[in-house]
Design a protein around this motif. Sequence first.
Motif, PDB file in Angstrom:
ATOM      1  N   UNK A 116      -7.112   7.815  -1.162  1.00 31.67           N
ATOM      2  CA  UNK A 116      -5.795   8.335  -1.567  1.00 31.67           C
ATOM      3  C   UNK A 116      -4.710   7.275  -1.390  1.00 31.67           C
ATOM      4  N   UNK A 117      -4.998   6.075  -1.819  1.00 30.97           N
ATOM      5  CA  UNK A 117      -4.075   4.972  -1.599  1.00 30.97           C
ATOM      6  C   UNK A 117      -3.855   4.189  -2.884  1.00 30.97           C
ATOM      7  N   UNK A 118      -2.612   3.874  -3.124  1.00 32.42           N
ATOM      8  CA  UNK A 118      -2.178   3.061  -4.254  1.00 32.42           C
ATOM      9  C   UNK A 118      -1.827   1.674  -3.722  1.00 32.42           C
ATOM     10  N   UNK A 119      -2.147   0.650  -4.505  1.00 33.81           N
ATOM     11  CA  UNK A 119      -1.876  -0.725  -4.087  1.00 33.81           C
ATOM     12  C   UNK A 119      -1.070  -1.455  -5.151  1.00 33.81           C
ATOM     13  N   UNK A 120      -0.369  -2.475  -4.693  1.00 32.25           N
ATOM     14  CA  UNK A 120       0.273  -3.414  -5.602  1.00 32.25           C
ATOM     15  C   UNK A 120       0.048  -4.805  -5.034  1.00 32.25           C
TER      16      UNK A 120
ATOM     17  N   UNK B 162      -3.481  -0.998  -8.469  1.00 28.74           N
ATOM     18  CA  UNK B 162      -4.816  -0.405  -8.378  1.00 28.74           C
ATOM     19  C   UNK B 162      -4.741   0.808  -7.461  1.00 28.74           C
ATOM     20  N   UNK B 163      -5.792   1.606  -7.492  1.00 28.93           N
ATOM     21  CA  UNK B 163      -5.820   2.765  -6.614  1.00 28.93           C
ATOM     22  C   UNK B 163      -7.227   3.004  -6.112  1.00 28.93           C
TER      23      UNK B 163
ATOM     24  N   UNK C 141       0.846  -1.191   0.000  1.00 31.25           N
ATOM     25  CA  UNK C 141       0.000   0.000   0.000  1.00 31.25           C
ATOM     26  C   UNK C 141       0.878   1.236   0.000  1.00 31.25           C
ATOM     27  N   UNK C 142       0.350   2.309  -0.576  1.00 31.71           N
ATOM     28  CA  UNK C 142       1.049   3.588  -0.595  1.00 31.71           C
ATOM     29  C   UNK C 142       0.032   4.672  -0.274  1.00 31.71           C
TER      30      UNK C 142
END
Length: 126
Positions: free
Chosen positions: A76-80, A70-71, A21-22
């Motif tokens: 406001x979070x980016x995932x991998x 995905x986001x 997560x970002x």
Amino acid sequence: QVQLVESGGGSVQAGGSLRLSCAASGFTYSSVCMGWFRQAPGKEREGVASIDTFGITMYADSVKGRFTISKDNAKNTLYLRMNSLKPEDTAMYYCAKVGGSWCSGPRLGTDDYRAWGQGTQVTVSS
């Protein structure tokens, strides 16, 4: 100011899965291009996956079919999502944001990215 904070790294056995997560702040998250990069010891940083304003994605050949970017604009979070992990996936993983307030077209080169997180370590054992 722009802040990116990664989490979710860890140690897994080959074949396992992880989700990175970002958490992003300091900019209008929905209208930018974001990416995941990785860097193994002694190697250059490489693009893994990218997603643009419209949700269009791009992947490095080495992770196609195994990783999913995905986001969540509301969070406001980016995932991998990383499945079928291999020892060669071992690296520090970074999320990054392309410069500017609006972006279309995902990209894996580092040159366009202006903000970077501190990274999260992923270690895959055989």
